[in-house]
Design a protein around this motif. Structure first.
Motif, PDB file in Angstrom:
ATOM      1  N   VAL A  99       0.615  -1.035  -0.386  1.00 34.08           N
ATOM      2  CA  VAL A  99       0.133   0.207   0.133  1.00 34.08           C
ATOM      3  C   VAL A  99       0.985   1.522   0.137  1.00 34.08           C
ATOM      4  O   VAL A  99       2.060   1.670   0.506  1.00 34.08           O
ATOM      5  N   VAL A 100       0.734   2.311  -0.915  1.00 35.59           N
ATOM      6  CA  VAL A 100       1.393   3.470  -0.965  1.00 35.59           C
ATOM      7  C   VAL A 100       0.783   4.282  -0.827  1.00 35.59           C
ATOM      8  O   VAL A 100      -0.626   4.474  -1.083  1.00 35.59           O
ATOM      9  N   LEU A 101       0.924   4.815   0.946  1.00 32.72           N
ATOM     10  CA  LEU A 101       0.509   6.385   0.963  1.00 32.72           C
ATOM     11  C   LEU A 101       1.132   7.312   0.279  1.00 32.72           C
ATOM     12  O   LEU A 101       2.036   8.053   0.951  1.00 32.72           O
ATOM     13  N   GLU A 102       0.284   8.482   0.816  1.00 32.68           N
ATOM     14  CA  GLU A 102       0.270  10.088   0.363  1.00 32.68           C
ATOM     15  C   GLU A 102       0.621  10.406   1.496  1.00 32.68           C
ATOM     16  O   GLU A 102       0.296  10.595   2.503  1.00 32.68           O
ATOM     17  N   LEU A 130       4.341  -1.258   7.887  1.00 37.02           N
ATOM     18  CA  LEU A 130       3.678  -1.943   8.891  1.00 37.02           C
ATOM     19  C   LEU A 130       3.326  -3.351   7.301  1.00 37.02           C
ATOM     20  O   LEU A 130       3.668  -2.988   5.999  1.00 37.02           O
ATOM     21  N   PRO A 131       3.083  -4.419   7.942  1.00 32.61           N
ATOM     22  CA  PRO A 131       2.228  -5.296   7.101  1.00 32.61           C
ATOM     23  C   PRO A 131       1.015  -5.000   6.502  1.00 32.61           C
ATOM     24  O   PRO A 131       0.680  -3.976   6.465  1.00 32.61           O
ATOM     25  N   ALA A 132       1.389  -4.999   5.061  1.00 30.21           N
ATOM     26  CA  ALA A 132       0.295  -4.851   3.980  1.00 30.21           C
ATOM     27  C   ALA A 132      -1.007  -4.860   4.755  1.00 30.21           C
ATOM     28  O   ALA A 132      -1.973  -3.876   4.336  1.00 30.21           O
ATOM     29  N   LYS A 133      -1.293  -6.110   5.058  1.00 34.03           N
ATOM     30  CA  LYS A 133      -2.768  -5.816   5.719  1.00 34.03           C
ATOM     31  C   LYS A 133      -2.911  -4.659   6.400  1.00 34.03           C
ATOM     32  O   LYS A 133      -3.976  -4.278   6.247  1.00 34.03           O
ATOM     33  N   CYS A 134      -1.977  -4.565   7.612  1.00 36.29           N
ATOM     34  CA  CYS A 134      -2.088  -3.490   8.183  1.00 36.29           C
ATOM     35  C   CYS A 134      -2.084  -1.708   7.786  1.00 36.29           C
ATOM     36  O   CYS A 134      -3.024  -0.957   8.207  1.00 36.29           O
ATOM     37  N   LYS A 135      -1.041  -1.712   6.592  1.00 36.43           N
ATOM     38  CA  LYS A 135      -1.243  -0.200   5.864  1.00 36.43           C
ATOM     39  C   LYS A 135      -2.500  -0.318   4.692  1.00 36.43           C
ATOM     40  O   LYS A 135      -3.129   0.813   5.189  1.00 36.43           O
ATOM     41  N   ILE A 137      -5.117  -1.472   5.882  1.00 37.86           N
ATOM     42  CA  ILE A 137      -6.694  -0.765   7.207  1.00 37.86           C
ATOM     43  C   ILE A 137      -5.847   0.504   6.917  1.00 37.86           C
ATOM     44  O   ILE A 137      -6.741   1.579   7.877  1.00 37.86           O
ATOM     45  N   PHE A 138      -4.925   0.818   7.908  1.00 35.75           N
ATOM     46  CA  PHE A 138      -4.743   2.019   8.485  1.00 35.75           C
ATOM     47  C   PHE A 138      -4.480   3.268   7.480  1.00 35.75           C
ATOM     48  O   PHE A 138      -5.668   4.076   7.234  1.00 35.75           O
ATOM     49  N   LYS A 139      -4.695   2.633   6.317  1.00 42.91           N
ATOM     50  CA  LYS A 139      -5.114   3.863   4.679  1.00 42.91           C
ATOM     51  C   LYS A 139      -6.067   4.282   4.660  1.00 42.91           C
ATOM     52  O   LYS A 139      -6.783   5.368   4.882  1.00 42.91           O
ATOM     53  N   LEU A 140      -7.222   3.076   5.186  1.00 41.41           N
ATOM     54  CA  LEU A 140      -8.492   3.767   4.820  1.00 41.41           C
ATOM     55  C   LEU A 140      -8.888   4.662   6.079  1.00 41.41           C
ATOM     56  O   LEU A 140     -10.003   4.990   5.922  1.00 41.41           O
ATOM     57  N   ALA A 141      -8.624   3.783   7.194  1.00 40.41           N
ATOM     58  CA  ALA A 141      -9.126   4.238   8.367  1.00 40.41           C
ATOM     59  C   ALA A 141      -8.817   5.939   8.772  1.00 40.41           C
ATOM     60  O   ALA A 141      -9.368   6.838   8.697  1.00 40.41           O
ATOM     61  N   LYS A 142      -7.367   5.931   8.320  1.00 45.39           N
ATOM     62  CA  LYS A 142      -6.640   7.422   8.758  1.00 45.39           C
ATOM     63  C   LYS A 142      -6.907   8.629   7.357  1.00 45.39           C
ATOM     64  O   LYS A 142      -6.846   9.541   7.736  1.00 45.39           O
ATOM     65  N   GLU A 143      -6.818   7.935   6.373  1.00 46.40           N
ATOM     66  CA  GLU A 143      -6.186   8.950   4.874  1.00 46.40           C
ATOM     67  C   GLU A 143      -8.298   9.253   4.538  1.00 46.40           C
ATOM     68  O   GLU A 143      -8.784   9.999   4.173  1.00 46.40           O
ATOM     69  N   GLU A 144      -8.788   7.860   4.258  1.00 45.40           N
ATOM     70  CA  GLU A 144      -9.894   7.849   3.642  1.00 45.40           C
ATOM     71  C   GLU A 144     -11.046   8.412   4.470  1.00 45.40           C
ATOM     72  O   GLU A 144     -12.101   8.702   4.257  1.00 45.40           O
ATOM     73  N   LYS A 145     -10.575   7.945   5.496  1.00 46.01           N
ATOM     74  CA  LYS A 145     -11.826   8.846   7.015  1.00 46.01           C
ATOM     75  C   LYS A 145     -12.578   7.815   7.235  1.00 46.01           C
ATOM     76  O   LYS A 145     -13.845   8.225   7.526  1.00 46.01           O
ATOM     77  N   LEU A 146     -12.068   6.310   6.666  1.00 44.07           N
ATOM     78  CA  LEU A 146     -13.541   5.739   6.538  1.00 44.07           C
ATOM     79  C   LEU A 146     -13.535   5.253   7.906  1.00 44.07           C
ATOM     80  O   LEU A 146     -12.988   4.867   8.908  1.00 44.07           O
ATOM     81  N   LYS A 147     -14.757   4.583   8.276  1.00 42.99           N
ATOM     82  CA  LYS A 147     -15.111   4.822   9.498  1.00 42.99           C
ATOM     83  C   LYS A 147     -15.083   2.403   9.653  1.00 42.99           C
ATOM     84  O   LYS A 147     -14.825   1.787   8.857  1.00 42.99           O
ATOM     85  N   TYR A 148     -14.682   2.324  11.154  1.00 46.20           N
ATOM     86  CA  TYR A 148     -14.282   0.888  10.863  1.00 46.20           C
ATOM     87  C   TYR A 148     -15.386  -0.510  10.640  1.00 46.20           C
ATOM     88  O   TYR A 148     -14.982  -0.841   9.581  1.00 46.20           O
TER      89      TYR A 148
END
Length: 183
Positions: A99-102, A130-135, A137-148
């Protein structure tokens, strides 16, 4: 905002609302697609195809409860289909994806920018480790601001898994930043 656009598109065939929805969600959906397919052009095509299908089925749009989750899930499924066709593999595991984060962009005085830049680099390095799955999930939660709950639907995993993965990510990022400050 998304719900209003959704109604205008479904009830009035409002192309301006569709364009606004597209411009609002396309960047995040494209980054999400790139995380899977590692090809910006293919990712853009996938997202464009999803939006074309959405416009084509706009009379059914009001049946979708959470349009943002629906679109992220659609992009995920389309990416998996693309990868399976491209590589003739029947299953992709999160662990095999990168996963690539900006980086975050901030405006401040030069000293604050320097400090923020150093902290940002330390955070980015920790995120990249971070492991790929963790990365993802983190991207979706923090960058895309999706709810869990939304992430759980998109990735077809439990909310507990998301909670624990975000906690792991935050702990590792915190440790990296603290180590950077101590140096």
């Amino acid at each position: 905002m998304i719900g209003t656009w959704q109604q205008h598109i479904a009830l009035n065939n409002d192309s301006n609302a569709f364009e606004a929805l597209y411009l609002h969600l396309m960047p995040g959906l494209s980054r999400f697609a790139i995380s899977f397919v590692k090809d910006a052009a293919a990712a853009e095509d996938i997202v464009a195809d999803i939006f074309a299908a959405l416009w084509g089925n706009r009379n059914e749009l009001l049946k979708i409860v959470n349009l943002k989750v629906y679109l992220f899930t659609s992009v995920r499924n389309a990416c998996m289909n693309y990868l399976q066709k491209r590589d003739r593999i029947t299953f992709y595991a999160f662990e095999d994806m990168e996963v690539v984060l900006e980086p975050l962009v901030t405006q401040a005085n030069p000293e604050q920018q320097l400090i923020a830049g150093e902290m940002g680099r330390a955070m980015q390095l920790a995120i990249e480790k971070l492991p790929a799955k963790c990365k993802l999930i983190f991207k979706l939660a923090k960058e895309e601001k999706l709810k869990y709950k939304e992430i759980a639907v998109i990735l077809n995993i439990s909310v507990r898994t998301i909670d624990s993965q975000v906690a792991i990510a935050l702990q590792r990022i915190h440790e990296a930043v603290v180590m950077h400050l101590v140096k």
